[in-house]
Design a protein around this motif. Structure first.
Motif, PDB file in Angstrom:
ATOM      1  N   THR A 174       0.852  -1.183   0.000  1.00 44.31           N
ATOM      2  CA  THR A 174       0.000   0.000   0.000  1.00 44.31           C
ATOM      3  C   THR A 174       0.886   1.231   0.000  1.00 44.31           C
ATOM      4  O   THR A 174       1.995   1.218   0.548  1.00 44.31           O
ATOM      5  N   THR A 220       3.746   9.304  -2.645  1.00 44.78           N
ATOM      6  CA  THR A 220       4.163   9.959  -3.881  1.00 44.78           C
ATOM      7  C   THR A 220       4.376  11.456  -3.680  1.00 44.78           C
ATOM      8  O   THR A 220       5.036  12.111  -4.476  1.00 44.78           O
ATOM      9  N   GLY A 229       2.963   7.006  -8.899  1.00 46.75           N
ATOM     10  CA  GLY A 229       2.216   5.853  -8.418  1.00 46.75           C
ATOM     11  C   GLY A 229       2.579   4.595  -9.179  1.00 46.75           C
ATOM     12  O   GLY A 229       2.655   3.497  -8.601  1.00 46.75           O
ATOM     13  N   THR A 233       4.365   1.270  -7.451  1.00 47.30           N
ATOM     14  CA  THR A 233       3.729  -0.043  -7.623  1.00 47.30           C
ATOM     15  C   THR A 233       4.686  -1.029  -8.264  1.00 47.30           C
ATOM     16  O   THR A 233       4.749  -2.199  -7.861  1.00 47.30           O
ATOM     17  N   PRO A 246      -3.475   1.559  -3.509  1.00 43.71           N
ATOM     18  CA  PRO A 246      -3.051   2.959  -3.488  1.00 43.71           C
ATOM     19  C   PRO A 246      -4.097   3.817  -2.765  1.00 43.71           C
ATOM     20  O   PRO A 246      -5.295   3.620  -2.946  1.00 43.71           O
ATOM     21  N   ALA A 248      -4.427   7.393  -2.959  1.00 49.58           N
ATOM     22  CA  ALA A 248      -3.791   8.558  -3.580  1.00 49.58           C
ATOM     23  C   ALA A 248      -4.645   9.240  -4.632  1.00 49.58           C
ATOM     24  O   ALA A 248      -4.108   9.927  -5.502  1.00 49.58           O
ATOM     25  N   GLY A 252      -3.786   6.767  -8.056  1.00 54.30           N
ATOM     26  CA  GLY A 252      -4.108   5.347  -8.073  1.00 54.30           C
ATOM     27  C   GLY A 252      -4.166   4.771  -9.478  1.00 54.30           C
ATOM     28  O   GLY A 252      -3.962   3.567  -9.684  1.00 54.30           O
ATOM     29  N   ALA A 255      -0.976   3.159 -10.303  1.00 56.64           N
ATOM     30  CA  ALA A 255      -0.891   1.792  -9.797  1.00 56.64           C
ATOM     31  C   ALA A 255      -1.617   0.843 -10.732  1.00 56.64           C
ATOM     32  O   ALA A 255      -1.124  -0.249 -11.043  1.00 56.64           O
TER      33      ALA A 255
END
Length: 369
Positions: A174, A220, A229, A233, A246, A248, A252, A255
């Motif tokens: 995460t 980030t 991101g 990831t 994520p 975010a 995200g 990700a």
């Protein structure tokens, strides 16, 4: 993003950067879940409900979008007028809020922790106007601001347990956007859910990206740059993670992009979304979506607007929990067949235990009620 969602107001240059601190979530009381309205108003209303986004924008496929959809539903159901201002940077917060006040908004909803200071400043400067803010609380309370906040750790705990129960590699990850209480609360719950699974099953599933004890991990630094991101990831994938959550906003999507590439390369990887049901709001990643940690922001926003329109405004915080369905774990959707029946049963029981207080889920960022 459609042009109709963009702010029509000229943005100023006055800074409205909010300060971050867990004290903003130290609240002394919480309201019951607002009662949903299903009766549409046939005639147009003189009431105007407004909303100001953070820099993620109304198409973030996350909490800005969910909050905006709640206001638009109020427009349809209640017959109100709506207005919106989309912030591109933190410097837009106060100019956008002033624009809403000038436009005659009865209630202005602000979305996100970063708008905390700007919302308070405008509320105190305009005591006859009403405000509501998603993901921020005040101590002491501000007379004309209603916080809409969530004990997200509860639902994130379920997500962590689900991730631990479905990982094939024994490693999950995460990361956050900005290190704020409204971000770390997800990460705390997720880590504790994995820990609980390990304790119950005598397993050793590892979590990359967050150390709850140290309150330190991977971020980030913003909610905009998706490439950051994606890189985080990829780093998790290189370390053996096969499930990533994520926290975010639009970051995200980075990700999701990294996981799509990994899946195309033959890896069995999964994504956990936050704030909204990502299977529905981020459909480009639905083939990766294990589940989502949801905050029911749309419903809360609509009903806070309804209460205000009906002359029932109050500044008592609404706190979403598993018990009042303010936070939830989303359905597994297309992943349902990959989640063992035993694990689903365990998740149902854990949800009940958290809701009735049998199982305590604690985070330094949880609302204190």
């Amino acid at each position: 993003m459609k042009n109709s969602l963009r702010a029509t107001f000229k943005r100023g240059s006055i800074a409205g950067v909010a300060t971050a601190g867990a004290a903003a979530l130290l609240l002394t009381g919480c309201g019951a879940a607002p009662t949903a309205s299903s009766t549409a108003t046939a005639t147009a209303s003189d009431y105007t409900g407004c909303i100001v986004s953070d820099s993620g924008g109304f198409d973030d496929q996350s909490f800005n979008q969910s909050s905006y959809e709640g206001l638009k539903k109020a427009e349809k159901d209640l017959g109100i007028k709506v207005n919106q201002a989309e912030s591109k940077t933190n410097n837009d917060f106060e100019p956008n809020l002033r624009a809403m006040v000038t436009a005659g908004c009865d209630l202005t909803v602000t979305v996100g922790f970063l708008l905390g200071d700007a919302t308070k400043a405008q509320a105190e400067a305009n005591p006859n106007s009403h405000f509501a803010i998603v993901d921020y609380g005040y101590d002491p309370a501000v007379a004309n601001v209603k916080p809409i906040i969530y004990d997200t750790a509860q639902a994130a705990f379920l997500a962590g347990y689900a991730a631990a129960g479905t990982t094939k590699t024994g490693t999950v990850g995460t990361f956050g956007g900005i290190k704020l209480p409204t971000v770390t609360i997800f990460m705390d719950g997720f880590v504790d859910g994995v820990k609980y699974y390990n304790e119950k099953k005598s397993k050793d599933v590892k979590v990359l990206g967050w150390d709850k004890a140290k309150q330190d991990g991977s971020f980030t630094g913003d909610f905009e740059k998706q490439d950051k991101g994606k890189q985080l990831t990829q780093n998790f994938l290189d370390q053996g993670a096969d499930i990533v959550m994520p926290v975010a906003g639009p970051v995200g999507k980075g990700a999701g992009a990294a996981l799509k590439e990994a899946k195309a390369a033959g890896k069995d990887v999964k994504l956990i979304w936050v704030d909204s049901d990502g299977f529905l709001t981020a459909p480009e990643y639905k083939d990766l979506m294990l589940t989502s940690v949801m905050k029911q922001m749309g419903e809360a926003v609509e009903n806070v607007v309804k209460e205000d329109k009906d002359g029932k405004f109050n500044n008592t915080p609404y706190v979403g929990t598993l018990a009042n369905d303010g936070v939830q774990l989303a359905p597994f959707h297309d992943m349902d067949s990959k989640v063992p029946a035993e694990l689903k049963t365990e998740l149902d029981q854990i949800k009940k235990d958290i809701a009735d207080g049998t199982l305590k889920v604690e985070s330094a960022a949880s609302p204190k009620v």
